[in-house]
Design a protein around this motif. Structure first.
Motif, PDB file in Angstrom:
ATOM      1  N   GLY A 142      -1.947   1.540  -4.565  1.00 44.26           N
ATOM      2  CA  GLY A 142      -0.586   1.179  -4.170  1.00 44.26           C
ATOM      3  C   GLY A 142      -0.550  -0.115  -3.375  1.00 44.26           C
ATOM      4  N   LEU A 143      -1.537  -0.300  -2.507  1.00 47.35           N
ATOM      5  CA  LEU A 143      -1.613  -1.514  -1.701  1.00 47.35           C
ATOM      6  C   LEU A 143      -1.906  -2.725  -2.580  1.00 47.35           C
ATOM      7  N   ILE A 144      -2.726  -2.554  -3.613  1.00 48.65           N
ATOM      8  CA  ILE A 144      -2.966  -3.643  -4.560  1.00 48.65           C
ATOM      9  C   ILE A 144      -1.635  -4.098  -5.161  1.00 48.65           C
ATOM     10  N   VAL A 189       0.426 -13.075   3.793  1.00 50.67           N
ATOM     11  CA  VAL A 189       1.306 -11.924   3.564  1.00 50.67           C
ATOM     12  C   VAL A 189       2.279 -11.789   4.728  1.00 50.67           C
ATOM     13  N   ALA A 190       1.780 -11.928   5.962  1.00 54.64           N
ATOM     14  CA  ALA A 190       2.664 -11.861   7.133  1.00 54.64           C
ATOM     15  C   ALA A 190       3.710 -12.970   7.069  1.00 54.64           C
ATOM     16  N   SER A 191       3.292 -14.173   6.721  1.00 61.25           N
ATOM     17  CA  SER A 191       4.220 -15.297   6.592  1.00 61.25           C
ATOM     18  C   SER A 191       5.280 -15.011   5.539  1.00 61.25           C
ATOM     19  N   SER A 221       4.567  -3.582   8.212  1.00 65.71           N
ATOM     20  CA  SER A 221       5.607  -3.339   7.199  1.00 65.71           C
ATOM     21  C   SER A 221       5.119  -3.695   5.806  1.00 65.71           C
ATOM     22  N   ALA A 222       4.476  -4.849   5.666  1.00 68.35           N
ATOM     23  CA  ALA A 222       4.009  -5.295   4.351  1.00 68.35           C
ATOM     24  C   ALA A 222       2.964  -4.345   3.778  1.00 68.35           C
ATOM     25  N   PHE A 223       2.045  -3.875   4.626  1.00 63.80           N
ATOM     26  CA  PHE A 223       1.000  -2.962   4.169  1.00 63.80           C
ATOM     27  C   PHE A 223       1.507  -1.526   4.084  1.00 63.80           C
ATOM     28  N   ASP A 224       2.704  -1.287   4.629  1.00 62.80           N
ATOM     29  CA  ASP A 224       3.304   0.047   4.656  1.00 62.80           C
ATOM     30  C   ASP A 224       2.352   1.042   5.317  1.00 62.80           C
ATOM     31  N   VAL A 225       1.875   0.640   6.495  1.00 61.03           N
ATOM     32  CA  VAL A 225       0.949   1.487   7.232  1.00 61.03           C
ATOM     33  C   VAL A 225       1.493   1.715   8.635  1.00 61.03           C
ATOM     34  N   GLY A 226       1.399   2.949   9.097  1.00 62.69           N
ATOM     35  CA  GLY A 226       1.819   3.256  10.450  1.00 62.69           C
ATOM     36  C   GLY A 226       0.806   2.736  11.456  1.00 62.69           C
TER      37      GLY A 226
END
Length: 187
Positions: free
Chosen positions: A16-18, A86-88, A140-145
Protein backbone atom coordinates in the motif's frame (compact mmCIF):
# COMPACT_ATOMS: atom_id res chain seq x y z
CA UNK A 1 8.27 3.16 9.50
CA UNK A 2 10.33 0.69 7.47
CA UNK A 3 11.51 -1.07 10.62
CA UNK A 4 7.96 -1.39 11.96
CA UNK A 5 6.84 -2.85 8.63
CA UNK A 6 9.60 -5.49 8.71
CA UNK A 7 9.03 -6.38 12.37
CA UNK A 8 5.26 -6.49 11.98
CA UNK A 9 5.23 -8.58 8.81
CA UNK A 10 3.67 -5.63 7.01
CA UNK A 11 3.73 -6.99 3.46
CA UNK A 12 0.28 -5.66 2.59
CA UNK A 13 1.04 -2.33 4.29
CA UNK A 14 4.34 -2.07 2.38
CA UNK A 15 2.49 -2.73 -0.89
CA UNK A 16 0.00 0.00 0.00
CA UNK A 17 2.85 2.38 0.81
CA UNK A 18 4.45 1.64 -2.57
CA UNK A 19 1.21 2.76 -4.20
CA UNK A 20 0.89 5.91 -2.08
CA UNK A 21 4.51 6.94 -2.66
CA UNK A 22 4.22 6.25 -6.39
CA UNK A 23 1.23 8.60 -6.39
CA UNK A 24 3.40 11.28 -4.80
CA UNK A 25 6.16 10.60 -7.32
CA UNK A 26 3.76 11.13 -10.22
CA UNK A 27 2.43 14.33 -8.61
CA UNK A 28 6.02 15.57 -8.27
CA UNK A 29 6.75 15.13 -11.98
CA UNK A 30 3.34 16.17 -13.36
CA UNK A 31 3.98 19.51 -15.06
CA UNK A 32 0.32 20.37 -15.57
CA UNK A 33 -1.46 19.61 -12.30
CA UNK A 34 1.51 18.60 -10.16
CA UNK A 35 4.74 20.21 -9.10
CA UNK A 36 6.66 19.90 -12.37
CA UNK A 37 9.92 18.46 -11.05
CA UNK A 38 12.15 16.64 -13.52
CA UNK A 39 11.51 12.89 -13.55
CA UNK A 40 15.22 12.30 -14.12
CA UNK A 41 16.06 14.23 -10.96
CA UNK A 42 13.76 12.17 -8.72
CA UNK A 43 13.36 8.78 -10.37
CA UNK A 44 16.44 7.11 -8.82
CA UNK A 45 15.41 8.17 -5.30
CA UNK A 46 11.88 6.87 -5.86
CA UNK A 47 13.24 3.58 -7.21
CA UNK A 48 15.51 3.15 -4.16
CA UNK A 49 12.54 3.57 -1.80
CA UNK A 50 10.41 1.28 -3.92
CA UNK A 51 13.11 -1.44 -3.89
CA UNK A 52 13.28 -1.39 -0.08
CA UNK A 53 9.49 -1.53 0.18
CA UNK A 54 9.26 -4.37 -2.35
CA UNK A 55 11.70 -6.39 -0.22
CA UNK A 56 9.47 -5.78 2.80
CA UNK A 57 6.31 -6.57 0.81
CA UNK A 58 7.60 -9.91 -0.48
CA UNK A 59 9.09 -10.89 2.89
CA UNK A 60 12.72 -11.05 1.77
CA UNK A 61 13.84 -7.99 3.77
CA UNK A 62 15.00 -8.85 7.29
CA UNK A 63 15.84 -6.38 10.05
CA UNK A 64 19.57 -7.10 9.55
CA UNK A 65 19.25 -6.49 5.81
CA UNK A 66 17.31 -3.27 6.42
CA UNK A 67 19.96 -2.01 8.87
CA UNK A 68 22.73 -2.83 6.39
CA UNK A 69 20.82 -1.14 3.56
CA UNK A 70 20.04 1.99 5.55
CA UNK A 71 23.63 2.26 6.77
CA UNK A 72 24.91 2.53 3.20
CA UNK A 73 25.37 6.29 2.75
CA UNK A 74 24.14 6.39 -0.85
CA UNK A 75 20.98 4.42 -0.06
CA UNK A 76 20.34 6.32 3.16
CA UNK A 77 20.68 9.70 1.43
CA UNK A 78 18.39 8.51 -1.37
CA UNK A 79 15.70 7.43 1.10
CA UNK A 80 15.99 10.62 3.13
CA UNK A 81 15.89 12.80 0.02
CA UNK A 82 12.86 10.99 -1.35
CA UNK A 83 11.10 11.40 2.02
CA UNK A 84 11.92 15.11 1.91
CA UNK A 85 10.43 15.31 -1.58
CA UNK A 86 7.30 13.48 -0.44
CA UNK A 87 6.97 15.93 2.48
CA UNK A 88 7.45 18.84 0.07
CA UNK A 89 4.85 17.44 -2.31
CA UNK A 90 2.38 16.84 0.51
CA UNK A 91 2.84 20.34 1.89
CA UNK A 92 2.44 21.94 -1.54
CA UNK A 93 -0.61 19.89 -2.51
CA UNK A 94 -2.31 20.56 0.84
CA UNK A 95 -1.68 24.28 0.92
CA UNK A 96 -4.90 25.06 2.81
CA UNK A 97 -3.63 22.99 5.74
CA UNK A 98 0.01 24.12 5.82
CA UNK A 99 -0.16 27.80 4.80
CA UNK A 100 -1.31 28.91 8.29
CA UNK A 101 1.84 27.38 9.86
CA UNK A 102 3.86 29.91 7.85
CA UNK A 103 1.41 32.77 8.21
CA UNK A 104 0.75 32.78 4.46
CA UNK A 105 -2.23 34.70 3.21
CA UNK A 106 -3.47 35.91 -0.13
CA UNK A 107 -4.77 34.29 -3.25
CA UNK A 108 -4.30 30.60 -3.95
CA UNK A 109 -1.58 31.21 -6.57
CA UNK A 110 0.40 33.43 -4.19
CA UNK A 111 0.14 30.90 -1.35
CA UNK A 112 1.21 28.02 -3.62
CA UNK A 113 4.20 30.01 -4.90
CA UNK A 114 5.23 30.88 -1.33
CA UNK A 115 4.92 27.24 -0.23
CA UNK A 116 6.96 26.08 -3.23
CA UNK A 117 9.68 28.59 -2.33
CA UNK A 118 9.60 27.55 1.34
CA UNK A 119 9.85 23.85 0.43
CA UNK A 120 12.74 24.47 -1.98
CA UNK A 121 14.69 26.30 0.74
CA UNK A 122 13.67 24.53 3.95
CA UNK A 123 12.21 21.06 3.23
CA UNK A 124 14.03 19.57 0.25
CA UNK A 125 17.73 20.26 1.05
CA UNK A 126 19.39 17.40 2.94
CA UNK A 127 21.36 19.69 5.23
CA UNK A 128 18.26 21.38 6.70
CA UNK A 129 16.76 20.44 10.07
CA UNK A 130 13.38 18.72 9.95
CA UNK A 131 10.65 20.79 11.57
CA UNK A 132 7.25 19.74 12.92
CA UNK A 133 5.47 20.70 9.70
CA UNK A 134 7.57 18.23 7.69
CA UNK A 135 6.98 15.50 10.29
CA UNK A 136 3.23 16.16 10.05
CA UNK A 137 3.38 15.99 6.26
CA UNK A 138 5.27 12.68 6.28
CA UNK A 139 2.95 11.09 8.84
CA UNK A 140 0.00 12.00 6.63
CA UNK A 141 1.70 11.02 3.37
CA UNK A 142 2.84 7.65 4.76
CA UNK A 143 -0.54 7.22 6.48
CA UNK A 144 1.17 6.14 9.66
CA UNK A 145 0.23 7.01 13.22
CA UNK A 146 3.02 8.87 14.97
CA UNK A 147 3.34 9.92 18.62
CA UNK A 148 5.71 12.74 19.44
CA UNK A 149 6.73 13.04 23.08
CA UNK A 150 7.90 16.55 24.01
CA UNK A 151 10.74 17.07 26.44
CA UNK A 152 11.02 20.57 27.82
CA UNK A 153 11.92 22.30 31.07
CA UNK A 154 8.40 22.23 32.50
CA UNK A 155 7.53 20.23 35.59
CA UNK A 156 5.16 17.33 35.30
CA UNK A 157 4.63 14.50 32.87
CA UNK A 158 6.02 14.46 29.36
CA UNK A 159 3.52 15.94 26.91
CA UNK A 160 2.72 14.23 23.64
CA UNK A 161 0.59 14.57 20.56
CA UNK A 162 -0.42 12.10 17.90
CA UNK A 163 -0.21 12.65 14.15
CA UNK A 164 -2.39 12.60 12.22
CA UNK A 165 -4.67 13.87 14.97
CA UNK A 166 -6.52 10.96 16.58
CA UNK A 167 -4.48 8.26 14.83
CA UNK A 168 -3.28 5.20 16.70
CA UNK A 169 0.51 5.57 17.01
CA UNK A 170 2.81 2.98 15.43
CA UNK A 171 5.99 5.08 15.48
CA UNK A 172 7.18 6.97 18.55
CA UNK A 173 9.53 9.94 18.62
CA UNK A 174 11.00 12.12 21.31
CA UNK A 175 11.31 15.81 20.54
CA UNK A 176 13.94 17.74 22.42
CA UNK A 177 14.24 21.35 21.30
CA UNK A 178 15.95 21.19 17.93
CA UNK A 179 16.09 17.38 17.60
CA UNK A 180 13.92 14.28 17.08
CA UNK A 181 14.87 10.78 18.26
CA UNK A 182 13.10 7.47 17.67
CA UNK A 183 11.97 5.87 20.88
CA UNK A 184 10.89 2.30 21.45
CA UNK A 185 8.07 1.69 23.92
CA UNK A 186 8.53 -1.26 26.29
CA UNK A 187 7.34 -4.55 24.80
Amino acid sequence: VLESLVKGGGGAEATGLIGRLSGYYFRMIDGVQGLGYSAGAIEDFHREMENVLKGIADGTMTIDMLETTINEAMVSNSLVFFCRMVASCHIQTHSQHFAPFLGLEGGEDKVRASLKEYCAKEVEPLEKEVEEMEVMALASAFDVGLRIEHMDASAGPVNHHDLPHGASPHVFMLYRPGHYDLIYPPQ
